[in-house]
Design a protein around this motif. Structure first.
Motif, mmCIF file in Angstrom:
data_model
loop_
_atom_site.group_PDB
_atom_site.id
_atom_site.type_symbol
_atom_site.label_atom_id
_atom_site.label_comp_id
_atom_site.label_asym_id
_atom_site.label_seq_id
_atom_site.Cartn_x
_atom_site.Cartn_y
_atom_site.Cartn_z
ATOM 1 N N LEU A 35 0.822 -1.156 0.086
ATOM 2 C CA LEU A 35 0.326 0.109 -0.622
ATOM 3 C C LEU A 35 0.696 0.961 -0.202
ATOM 4 C CD1 LEU A 35 -2.950 -0.494 2.821
ATOM 5 C CD2 LEU A 35 -3.137 -0.236 0.108
ATOM 6 N N THR A 36 2.228 0.957 0.366
ATOM 7 C CA THR A 36 3.106 2.152 0.834
ATOM 8 C C THR A 36 2.915 3.416 -1.262
ATOM 9 O OG1 THR A 36 3.878 1.629 3.005
ATOM 10 C CG2 THR A 36 4.847 3.320 1.044
ATOM 11 N N PRO A 37 3.138 1.974 -2.289
ATOM 12 C CA PRO A 37 3.653 3.443 -2.952
ATOM 13 C C PRO A 37 2.468 3.771 -4.035
ATOM 14 C CG PRO A 37 5.127 0.710 -2.872
ATOM 15 C CD PRO A 37 4.102 0.626 -1.412
ATOM 16 N N VAL A 38 1.556 2.913 -3.064
ATOM 17 C CA VAL A 38 0.260 3.612 -3.611
ATOM 18 C C VAL A 38 0.056 4.524 -3.118
ATOM 19 C CG1 VAL A 38 -2.432 3.295 -3.858
ATOM 20 C CG2 VAL A 38 -0.740 1.340 -4.197
ATOM 21 N N MET A 39 0.387 4.741 -1.914
ATOM 22 C CA MET A 39 0.012 6.298 -1.560
ATOM 23 C C MET A 39 1.112 7.047 -1.527
ATOM 24 S SD MET A 39 -2.233 5.711 1.224
ATOM 25 C CE MET A 39 -3.222 3.974 -0.451
ATOM 26 N N LYS A 40 1.954 7.136 -1.567
ATOM 27 C CA LYS A 40 2.903 7.968 -2.193
ATOM 28 C C LYS A 40 2.463 8.061 -4.011
ATOM 29 C CE LYS A 40 7.594 5.642 0.028
ATOM 30 N NZ LYS A 40 8.601 5.139 -0.509
ATOM 31 N N ALA A 41 2.073 7.469 -4.747
ATOM 32 C CA ALA A 41 1.685 8.106 -6.005
ATOM 33 C C ALA A 41 0.847 8.539 -5.504
ATOM 34 C CB ALA A 41 1.482 6.912 -7.094
ATOM 35 N N MET A 42 -0.421 8.881 -4.369
ATOM 36 C CA MET A 42 -1.554 10.067 -4.616
ATOM 37 C C MET A 42 -0.841 10.758 -3.624
ATOM 38 S SD MET A 42 -4.297 6.667 -2.745
ATOM 39 C CE MET A 42 -5.610 8.618 -2.562
ATOM 40 N N GLU A 43 0.269 11.032 -3.444
ATOM 41 C CA GLU A 43 0.498 12.030 -2.667
ATOM 42 C C GLU A 43 1.342 12.935 -3.673
ATOM 43 O OE1 GLU A 43 4.138 13.052 0.486
ATOM 44 O OE2 GLU A 43 4.144 10.943 -0.283
ATOM 45 N N GLY A 44 1.868 12.807 -4.966
ATOM 46 C CA GLY A 44 2.214 12.870 -5.652
ATOM 47 C C GLY A 44 1.277 13.929 -6.711
ATOM 48 N N ALA A 45 -0.257 12.790 -6.959
ATOM 49 C CA ALA A 45 -0.699 13.678 -7.626
ATOM 50 C C ALA A 45 -2.127 14.632 -7.688
ATOM 51 C CB ALA A 45 -1.916 12.356 -7.693
ATOM 52 N N ARG A 46 -1.919 15.617 -8.688
ATOM 53 C CA ARG A 46 -2.908 16.239 -7.865
ATOM 54 C C ARG A 46 -3.628 16.511 -7.592
ATOM 55 N NH1 ARG A 46 -2.034 21.287 -12.839
ATOM 56 N NH2 ARG A 46 -0.527 21.366 -11.665
ATOM 57 N N GLY A 47 -4.323 17.449 -6.559
ATOM 58 C CA GLY A 47 -5.586 17.039 -5.907
ATOM 59 C C GLY A 47 -5.894 15.989 -5.006
ATOM 60 N N VAL A 48 -5.712 14.531 -5.024
ATOM 61 C CA VAL A 48 -5.825 13.151 -5.004
ATOM 62 C C VAL A 48 -4.511 13.550 -3.145
ATOM 63 C CG1 VAL A 48 -7.288 12.498 -6.012
ATOM 64 C CG2 VAL A 48 -4.553 12.357 -5.889
ATOM 65 N N GLY A 49 -3.652 13.982 -3.820
ATOM 66 C CA GLY A 49 -2.631 14.617 -2.406
ATOM 67 C C GLY A 49 -2.869 15.106 -1.272
ATOM 68 N N ARG A 50 -3.792 16.000 -1.532
ATOM 69 C CA ARG A 50 -4.187 16.221 -0.026
ATOM 70 C C ARG A 50 -5.213 15.653 0.694
ATOM 71 N NH1 ARG A 50 -4.295 21.863 1.272
ATOM 72 N NH2 ARG A 50 -3.429 22.811 -1.567
ATOM 73 N N LEU A 51 -5.511 13.997 0.577
ATOM 74 C CA LEU A 51 -6.018 12.850 1.147
ATOM 75 C C LEU A 51 -4.834 12.590 2.238
ATOM 76 C CD1 LEU A 51 -8.143 11.539 -1.671
ATOM 77 C CD2 LEU A 51 -8.894 12.994 0.349
ATOM 78 N N ILE A 52 -3.774 12.657 1.762
ATOM 79 C CA ILE A 52 -2.116 12.455 1.997
ATOM 80 C C ILE A 52 -1.762 13.328 3.220
ATOM 81 C CG2 ILE A 52 -0.228 10.758 1.708
ATOM 82 C CD1 ILE A 52 -2.294 9.614 0.848
ATOM 83 N N ARG A 53 -1.590 14.662 2.385
ATOM 84 C CA ARG A 53 -1.132 15.366 3.018
ATOM 85 C C ARG A 53 -2.107 16.748 3.122
ATOM 86 N NH1 ARG A 53 4.240 15.795 4.700
ATOM 87 N NH2 ARG A 53 5.689 14.282 2.996
ATOM 88 N N SER A 54 -1.635 17.686 3.631
ATOM 89 C CA SER A 54 -2.497 18.897 4.098
ATOM 90 C C SER A 54 -2.022 20.111 3.533
ATOM 91 C CB SER A 54 -3.452 19.574 5.546
ATOM 92 O OG SER A 54 -1.830 20.098 5.821
ATOM 93 N N ARG A 55 -0.805 19.418 3.501
ATOM 94 C CA ARG A 55 0.300 21.003 2.600
ATOM 95 C C ARG A 55 0.762 19.799 1.863
ATOM 96 N NH1 ARG A 55 -0.643 22.859 7.176
ATOM 97 N NH2 ARG A 55 0.919 22.512 7.892
#
Length: 238
Positions: free
Chosen positions: A191-211
């Protein structure tokens, strides 16, 4: 209450009567409250606790900050997934053991919830709540301790309601814990690579980091630090 148990030296049944016997002397409103919490309420609270943990990790960028955000979120996502896996594992266990509900084999049980016709071992409610609690502990210890406490309360409620033996609850706790811990390394690694991919994606990245942090801008997060661009501009001005 042990005189009603007719259980001989069976501590499981004796404890069932002792805990369920509390319902006979409790006010009606208290029994209704335990019924709601044991059947639905604590599950709802557990879901809200998971959401709260997600919000906290998101704002902090991970339990340890920095690059830990993706792995912390992966551990948190694993918590509800593990609960689902544990329930699926329980299906063949129930069919193999085929243990009737306690009110089927024992007289004098005060049953607070009607309509329970499936087998008793192991408790799905205990399995789900403990899996969520231990899963939360893997992601964030403070939230995990609260979740484990709620799971213990859920187990007490199930016995109090007369729908499970104490060993049904203990079995659910063991099953939920085992699924989370045994599969956690593999699940988090996947799951960690999936979360990293989401973190770097525009829009959905805010699901991982607020900023979300842009590449090359990590220094700006340190108090008093300057980004390379700002440093270069000030040097030229000088």
């Amino acid at each position: 209450m042990a005189v009603l148990a007719e259980s001989g030296s069976n501590p499981d049944v004796d404890l069932l009567y002792d805990i369920n016997g509390l319902a006979k002397d409790a006010p009606h409103w208290f029994d209704r409250g335990v019924e709601f919490m044991g059947e639905y309420g604590l599950l709802i609270v557990m879901v809200l606790l998971v959401v709260w943990c997600w919000w906290s990790l998101r704002r902090r960028g991970g339990a340890g900050g920095g690059d830990d955000a993706a792995s912390s979120m992966a551990a948190l996502v694993w918590a509800p997934l593990a609960a689902g896996v544990a329930v699926l594992v329980n299906v063949p266990i129930r069919g193999f053991v085929e243990r009737p509900r306690p009110f089927v084999d024992h007289r004098g049980i005060d049953v607070l919830v009607s309509g329970k016709t499936d087998f008793s071992f192991v408790s799905d409610h205990a399995t789900i709540t403990m899996a969520l609690g231990v899963g939360l502990f893997v992601a964030h210890r403070r939230f995990g301790l609260a979740g484990i406490g709620l799971a213990l309360l859920e187990g007490f409620c199930r016995v109090y309601m007369g729908v499970h033996y104490p060993t049904d609850v203990v079995g659910g706790f063991a099953l939920g814990t085992a699924v989370v811990l045994l599969l956690s390394p593999l699940a988090v690694a996947l799951l960690t690579p999936v979360m990293k991919a989401m973190e770097g994606a525009r829009g959905v990245g805010r699901l991982i980091r607020s900023r979300p942090v842009a590449d090359g801008q990590d220094e700006a997060l340190v108090p008093g630090a300057r980004t390379p661009a700002v440093s270069e501009e000030r040097d030229l001005a000088a």
